[in-house]
Every structure is written in structure tokens, then in C-alpha cells.
Motif scaffolding. Sequence first.
Motif, PDB file in Angstrom:
ATOM      1  N   MET A   1       0.832  -1.209   0.000  1.00  0.00           N
ATOM      2  CA  MET A   1       0.000   0.000   0.000  1.00  0.00           C
ATOM      3  C   MET A   1       0.867   1.260   0.000  1.00  0.00           C
ATOM      4  O   MET A   1       0.366   2.348   0.250  1.00  0.00           O
ATOM      5  N   GLU A   2       2.153   1.105  -0.253  1.00  0.00           N
ATOM      6  CA  GLU A   2       3.057   2.260  -0.220  1.00  0.00           C
ATOM      7  C   GLU A   2       3.890   2.301  -1.501  1.00  0.00           C
ATOM      8  O   GLU A   2       3.855   1.374  -2.301  1.00  0.00           O
ATOM      9  N   ILE A   3       4.641   3.404  -1.648  1.00  0.00           N
ATOM     10  CA  ILE A   3       5.504   3.537  -2.819  1.00  0.00           C
ATOM     11  C   ILE A   3       6.891   3.993  -2.362  1.00  0.00           C
ATOM     12  O   ILE A   3       7.211   5.180  -2.419  1.00  0.00           O
ATOM     13  N   PRO A   4       7.702   3.059  -1.867  1.00  0.00           N
ATOM     14  CA  PRO A   4       9.048   3.474  -1.448  1.00  0.00           C
ATOM     15  C   PRO A   4       9.896   3.859  -2.665  1.00  0.00           C
ATOM     16  O   PRO A   4       9.766   3.261  -3.733  1.00  0.00           O
TER      17      PRO A   4
ATOM     18  N   GLY B   1      11.605   2.023 -18.352  1.00  0.00           N
ATOM     19  CA  GLY B   1      11.087   3.258 -17.767  1.00  0.00           C
ATOM     20  C   GLY B   1      12.213   4.077 -17.175  1.00  0.00           C
ATOM     21  O   GLY B   1      13.378   3.673 -17.220  1.00  0.00           O
ATOM     22  N   PRO B   2      11.907   5.257 -16.645  1.00  0.00           N
ATOM     23  CA  PRO B   2      12.928   6.112 -16.045  1.00  0.00           C
ATOM     24  C   PRO B   2      13.621   5.422 -14.860  1.00  0.00           C
ATOM     25  O   PRO B   2      12.997   4.608 -14.167  1.00  0.00           O
ATOM     26  N   ALA B   3      14.897   5.765 -14.647  1.00  0.00           N
ATOM     27  CA  ALA B   3      15.700   5.105 -13.609  1.00  0.00           C
ATOM     28  C   ALA B   3      15.048   5.214 -12.234  1.00  0.00           C
ATOM     29  O   ALA B   3      15.031   4.248 -11.469  1.00  0.00           O
ATOM     30  N   GLU B   4      14.477   6.395 -11.910  1.00  0.00           N
ATOM     31  CA  GLU B   4      13.878   6.569 -10.578  1.00  0.00           C
ATOM     32  C   GLU B   4      12.724   5.590 -10.354  1.00  0.00           C
ATOM     33  O   GLU B   4      12.524   5.105  -9.252  1.00  0.00           O
ATOM     34  N   LEU B   5      11.976   5.325 -11.447  1.00  0.00           N
ATOM     35  CA  LEU B   5      10.838   4.416 -11.295  1.00  0.00           C
ATOM     36  C   LEU B   5      11.319   2.976 -11.156  1.00  0.00           C
ATOM     37  O   LEU B   5      10.732   2.184 -10.410  1.00  0.00           O
ATOM     38  N   ILE B   6      12.387   2.647 -11.864  1.00  0.00           N
ATOM     39  CA  ILE B   6      12.917   1.287 -11.736  1.00  0.00           C
ATOM     40  C   ILE B   6      13.514   1.118 -10.333  1.00  0.00           C
ATOM     41  O   ILE B   6      13.377   0.066  -9.708  1.00  0.00           O
ATOM     42  N   ASP B   7      14.117   2.191  -9.813  1.00  0.00           N
ATOM     43  CA  ASP B   7      14.556   2.174  -8.402  1.00  0.00           C
ATOM     44  C   ASP B   7      13.373   1.874  -7.486  1.00  0.00           C
ATOM     45  O   ASP B   7      13.474   1.071  -6.565  1.00  0.00           O
ATOM     46  N   MET B   8      12.262   2.535  -7.737  1.00  0.00           N
ATOM     47  CA  MET B   8      11.073   2.332  -6.891  1.00  0.00           C
ATOM     48  C   MET B   8      10.609   0.888  -6.970  1.00  0.00           C
ATOM     49  O   MET B   8      10.180   0.303  -5.983  1.00  0.00           O
ATOM     50  N   MET B   9      10.673   0.337  -8.176  1.00  0.00           N
ATOM     51  CA  MET B   9      10.284  -1.062  -8.370  1.00  0.00           C
ATOM     52  C   MET B   9      11.204  -1.955  -7.535  1.00  0.00           C
ATOM     53  O   MET B   9      10.754  -2.877  -6.852  1.00  0.00           O
ATOM     54  N   GLU B  10      12.501  -1.652  -7.583  1.00  0.00           N
ATOM     55  CA  GLU B  10      13.472  -2.451  -6.831  1.00  0.00           C
ATOM     56  C   GLU B  10      13.214  -2.322  -5.322  1.00  0.00           C
ATOM     57  O   GLU B  10      13.233  -3.312  -4.584  1.00  0.00           O
ATOM     58  N   MET B  11      12.941  -1.096  -4.861  1.00  0.00           N
ATOM     59  CA  MET B  11      12.674  -0.886  -3.427  1.00  0.00           C
ATOM     60  C   MET B  11      11.479  -1.727  -2.982  1.00  0.00           C
ATOM     61  O   MET B  11      11.540  -2.428  -1.982  1.00  0.00           O
ATOM     62  N   GLY B  12      10.402  -1.630  -3.747  1.00  0.00           N
ATOM     63  CA  GLY B  12       9.187  -2.353  -3.371  1.00  0.00           C
ATOM     64  C   GLY B  12       9.419  -3.850  -3.352  1.00  0.00           C
ATOM     65  O   GLY B  12       9.085  -4.536  -2.385  1.00  0.00           O
TER      66      GLY B  12
ATOM     67  N   LEU C   1       3.357   1.853 -10.593  1.00  0.00           N
ATOM     68  CA  LEU C   1       4.442   2.746 -11.004  1.00  0.00           C
ATOM     69  C   LEU C   1       4.362   3.076 -12.498  1.00  0.00           C
ATOM     70  O   LEU C   1       5.220   3.790 -13.014  1.00  0.00           O
ATOM     71  N   GLY C   2       3.376   2.506 -13.178  1.00  0.00           N
ATOM     72  CA  GLY C   2       3.220   2.785 -14.603  1.00  0.00           C
ATOM     73  C   GLY C   2       4.325   2.163 -15.437  1.00  0.00           C
ATOM     74  O   GLY C   2       4.672   2.679 -16.502  1.00  0.00           O
ATOM     75  N   LEU C   3       4.903   1.070 -14.944  1.00  0.00           N
ATOM     76  CA  LEU C   3       6.017   0.447 -15.650  1.00  0.00           C
ATOM     77  C   LEU C   3       5.516  -0.704 -16.501  1.00  0.00           C
ATOM     78  O   LEU C   3       4.684  -1.502 -16.062  1.00  0.00           O
ATOM     79  N   VAL C   4       6.055  -0.781 -17.705  1.00  0.00           N
ATOM     80  CA  VAL C   4       5.780  -1.918 -18.564  1.00  0.00           C
ATOM     81  C   VAL C   4       6.769  -3.008 -18.180  1.00  0.00           C
ATOM     82  O   VAL C   4       7.970  -2.769 -18.147  1.00  0.00           O
ATOM     83  N   GLN C   5       6.264  -4.168 -17.832  1.00  0.00           N
ATOM     84  CA  GLN C   5       7.176  -5.236 -17.432  1.00  0.00           C
ATOM     85  C   GLN C   5       6.754  -6.565 -18.053  1.00  0.00           C
ATOM     86  O   GLN C   5       5.578  -6.760 -18.353  1.00  0.00           O
TER      87      GLN C   5
END
Lengths: 193, 281, 77, 217
Positions: B250-253, C43-54, C23-27
Motif C-alpha cells: 500500500m506504499e511507494i518506497p 522506464g525512467p531510472a527513478e521508477l525502476i529504483d522504486m520497483m526495486e525498493m518495493g 508505477l506505470g512500468l511496462v514489465q
Amino acid sequence: MPAQSPAGPVALWRSRSGRAAAFADRCPHRGMRLSHGFVRGETLACIYHGWSYAKAGNCLRIPAHPALAPPDTIRVATLRVEDGGGIIWISVGEPAAGPPRFEGLAPLRSMVLEAGIVALEAAAGTKAAEGLLDYTHDDRAVWLLLAPEGQARTLMHVLVDEDSNPDERIAASRAAEALRGAAEDIARGGIAR
Amino acid sequence: MTRNTMIDGWYPVSLASQLDAHGRRTALMGEPIAVRRGEDGNAKVTGGNGRDLPTCIRYGHVWSSLGDPQKPLFAIPEADQPGRRLVDVGVVRVRCSPLRAVENFLDIAHFPFVHTDILGAEPHTEVQNYKVEIREDEDEVWATQVKFYQPQAAKSAEGGITTEYMYRVPAPTCSILYKTCPPRPGEWDVITLFVQPLAEDLCDVWPWMALFDDETPMTDLIHFQQTIFVQDRSILENQIPGLLPLDPGMEIPTRADLTSVAYRRWLKRHGYTYGAQLVAQ
Amino acid sequence: MTILGEFEAASFLPWIERHAAKLGLVQAICVAGPDRIELDIAGPAELIDMMEMGCSLGPIDVWVEAIHRAPIECESG
Amino acid sequence: MKLYDYVLSPSCYKARLMAALAGVKLDIRPVDFHPGAEHRGPELMALNPAGSIPILEDGDLVLTESSAMLVYLAAKAAPQWLGNDTAGEAARVQQWLSFSHRLTASLGAARLHEMLLRPGNIDVLQGQGTTALRELEAGLVEQHIRGQRFLASDRPSVADIACFPYVALAPDGGVSLDPYPAIRLWSRAIRGLDGFIEMPGIHRLHELRPEPVPGEA
């Protein structure tokens, strides 16, 4: 400002241009209540990390990553808002008709009472019809538009005749205070029994 | 029910300097406890059923445990370094998960919005990449090379500077921050957050500091740190859900939340879930 | 992106898809096993970072040991 | 002018805020109220036998009541804040200055209990706080009907500064401000005043500054 809806807590806000919007009261980033946030221009920003959102709910800016244009999919849930005659209405889902209009009435104030509608009706000595309670006090009419917040709490919007003068409005506000006190006494007594 | 793996940890329960024979009634993870100075002068902590609990005095505080600590309290070598001033900041109660209090302490991206003009200010909001690791030998979370622009980095700082930090999590409810020390380049000021878990959604927070600063009056140092922490308090009491989510569904880190993510991963791996929410909702 | 660890692919894969959608990422998931998931993301690096974090935290029944990222050589839809 | 001050005390903040709004520079003497209990120590007890802070010292004048400090600061540097243009306005100022002590005794004590673990019957304190907030809300609604944004008139006065801090910090004591729209508007009007300063627990009104333009870091 924070508000309640059947779909849960809501962050209700008005943009600089005057448009009202209602968001689920939870920032999608780390869960901070958006009703603690701040309005800049046409956006609402979270107080915690400054993520800002447009009225449609899409995220516009993530200050920790200023180079990123957030995608449309990062968004907060929104509710439909109607601004009708000085009363803000929110709807869960898509209602068939717009909110009711109260011709000839003007909103005076909103207040919360720690009692359900039944206790309020008992205190007023009259029944609400379609959420509107018509209450006469000292020969003056006051209309109370009711929004229950669970069983034991009610949000009550006080409406008066739009031609009322300031003294009449102050008297109406005081009458609503007194009615609240009586309704809460009844509600407390009900629990005691 | 699975055993609470945090039960054997050490937790702060009082300021050592305020320990007296009269004592302090408090709680640890839902169990009422009493902390007082015993007749032999040592700290004495008793649990809800009157049993004696393990006790030690370190870093200005009395520490205790409901279980059987397998390890001594974590080391802060800087605490014994000559020339540092040790600052008892006192206690602040917060209606939040003890884990949320630690997570917030590890976060820098909120500085411009919550600690405006002290620890951060717009437009300096960008979080540059930094490094995070689990140090296996010590079993601690470390974040290093964390840099952030600060208008007033410390009581002794004048004007804005880019400050460097290191964060360390040696125990689930304790964190240590190492921060650039303007009067002594090359050394680090030590600022800690010791959290006493009263319940899963209630904690007493005991900040403590070991600083190189001979100039600033002690009261100013205390007030600076109390200011910072109380600015965070209304955030901590208004995050949803109340418990710390270990599932970020439910979050977006983002990359800026790397320390938070590493901390939550470390909690998850050890089953340190007192104050955590396991399934996102 | 290669995700290594121990997981129930049945619960983790939908979680990954949901997070990517947020995140609006095509995967596209190429490999899915109990200790290894490989996916292509653009996608943009920041969004791929977010994907990795999650994903590195993931749902509670999943333990992610490591995530490796490598640029994709050839462009795919 | 010297203020014996504790940064987390809303009563001390009243004096700091009034001084900032009136353009008076205070010489701040920090007091280790918590954890050191310095306000109960010999130096400060000699100055104020009541053992409370703030204490404002100006020459041989020693003030220990925050409402008196507000009046003194306003009278010296910003008399328009005294709000005594008409008999009604002057009386309203006094009414709310007296009322502000009930906020301290209820919301202030609830906050000390919830935040700094001071003893007290929290249910009773919160209940009294709610009663006081309802009175303030009703008073502000009536002012609004009269076309006035502040407690005593359409201009801010010492009465607003006396009431604002404990009200704004009510959530610290577990008392929600959500049910009070008139208080919310009034609070924003005060926070938007020229020269307004914050205290911990009252966040900056970021609305007042434009969004930074990307690339201007």
C-alpha cells in the motif's frame, strides 16, 4: 481539512482557483494523512515528504527526486465533489442525480455532536426527513442537515433562512448549541440505562 | 502464537540521572514494570509479577529486558571518547508504533517540510544516492554517505552547509546517527534515539547525544533536540496504518527510502514484528 | 531485473505486477521460479529504483535475498 | 527584555510570538524545564515563587503571567494589539484573556500528560478541553456572523495570541481539532500574519511560499 465519508477518512481541500476536491486521507508514499498537508495553487502536498497531487489525484512532484516526472499511475484515490449552495457534497460511487438544493436557505455553520440521529430527533421533538431536520426554537426555524458518522456521532450542518439578519443568525447558532447539549444528554442517558 | 523475538532485547526504561528510591512505574511491551534505585545503589527493575528483570546502566539510561538477553547492550565506542558532552534529552511519549519512531529517525527526505529552516529547506529537497548495508558481523543496519543540505545543522552551526550523516540500527527500537561535527572536522557527533516500546502502538522516546561542543549551553542542546523530535511527533501520530507495514503493497518506497526499506527487511528477517503490520491493508 | 530469494511465485508474481502497474512500468516476467524471478522493465531510472525498493521488501511470505539489474540489450515492446 | 523560556511550552511561546509580531527583540534565557526541572530550582524560585515559566524581566518589572506579558509587549511596541477601540472590544479582549487560562488548565495539562508523562486524569482534562474548544468555536462563529475574523474584532489582538497556542496544540494532548471549522480558519489567519513564528508541533504554512521552480536548487 479532514472529513468523514462512508468510504473512510477524506482530505477535503479547495484550490487557489476555488475548486474543491476530496482525496482518500492517506498519502500513497508512506501513509501520512493528507488532511495535514498544504495547498499550493492547484495542488495538495503531503506535509511529510512534500509529494504533491493534482485535483484528479495524480502525483505531480516528488521533491526527493526532482528530476522525475511521476507517471499518471501514482495517484491517490479521489471522491466526486459537488459544491452546491455553500455546501460541499462528496459521493461514493457515481450518483444518478446531483445533490439536493435548499432554495431560500443559507448554511450557517457545521458542528459535530456526540450522539446519533435518534437522540437528536428526541431532543428536537421532531423527525428528520431525508437527512434534513426542521427544528423550531423560540418561534424561529432552524434546519439541520445531518450526516451520521457511525452510530454515536453526527455531523450537523445548520441552515437558516437566507434573509436572516446577524442577530437571528447568532440566535440560530445558539439554538443549535443548546439542541446539541440536549441530544448528548439523551445519548449519555441511553448508555447509562 | 509465535514467540515475540523482541522479548530478549534491551530497552531503555528511565534516565539514569533521575533514578531514585521512589522509582518510576512504566511498561514494557504491555507488561507493567517498576524502575527504582535499590538499597545497594544499583538500578532495580521488577516485572508485573514482581520478578527481578535484567538491568544495566549505559548511555545515560537504565536498560532492562522482559526476557533473557543473549548479548550485552550494543556498543557505542564514541560514548567513552574523552571530550564529548553527554546530553540527556529526556522523554517524549508518542502514540505510534515504536518501529515507526525509529523509521522516521532514519529518514532525511522530510527535513525541508517538517524541520523547515533547521534541518532542511526548499528548494534543497533532492536526496542523493547513498549506501546501505547489513553488517553481518555486528548484525546491524548501516546507511553511509548520506548527504543533505541543512540551513542550521546543529546548535553550533551558523548558515547552511551540506551535512553528511551515517545511520546505524543496532537493535529494533534503537538508532544511532553520526553527523558532521562543524567544530571538529573529521569527528562525528553522535545523536541517538532510544525507544521504549510500551505497547505496539505507544512508545516513550529517549533521545540522547554525545557531542563535541564546548560552547553551547547544555539547555540549548537539550532544547534543540527536543524541538526536532516534537516536530516529528504529529507526523508519527498521523500515519496510516498505526503499525509499521512490512509489506509495502500500500506504499511507494523510492530510492530515498532505502534506509527505511533496509530497516524493514532486517526486522522481517529477524521476526522483529512487535509494532509491525505483516499484511498490507 | 533479477530477483533472488525464497518465495511462493504464485503470490509474489501478482504482487510484482500490481506494484509495476502502480508505477506505470511496462514489465514482462521471463523467468519465474521458487528462488529466481527475472523480468524486463522499461522506464525512467527513478521508477525502476522504486520497483526495486518495493520488490526487495515484498509481501510477508516472501524473502528477497538480492536484486540484480542489468541493461536490456535489445529493445522489446 | 529577558524571557525565561522553554521551547516546548505554549505559554512561553505566547510571549515569543507576541514579541515577534510586535517587533520586540527578546533576550531568551532557556530553562531546562524537562528533564532538569530547573524552574523548580533556587534561582528561578527566587524570581517566581509560583515555580512556573515563562518569566519576563524588564528592568525591575518581573511578570509571571503570560497574559500580562502579552499586554506589556503590545503596550510597549504595538498598541493596536491591545484591542481597546471600543468598550465592547476591550471587554471581549479581557473575556478571552481570562478564558485562555481554562485552555491551559485543560488542553495544556492533557498535553503535558500525553507528551511529557505528567500526572493527571486524562479523561477529565480532555473533556474539559473539548468543552472549551466548543465555546471558542461558537464564539468565532458569532464573530464571523458579525463580519469579524478574530476574537475581539476584525483585527488580531492579544486575546487571539493568548488562546492560539494551546488550541493549535490540542492534538498533542489527544484532543482532535477536526470538528471545529471556525477554529481552523482562525488558526490559519493567525499563522498567516506577518512576523508569525512557529513552535515545535505547529508546522510551517508552506502554502505561503510558491512551489520551487525545478532546476533552481
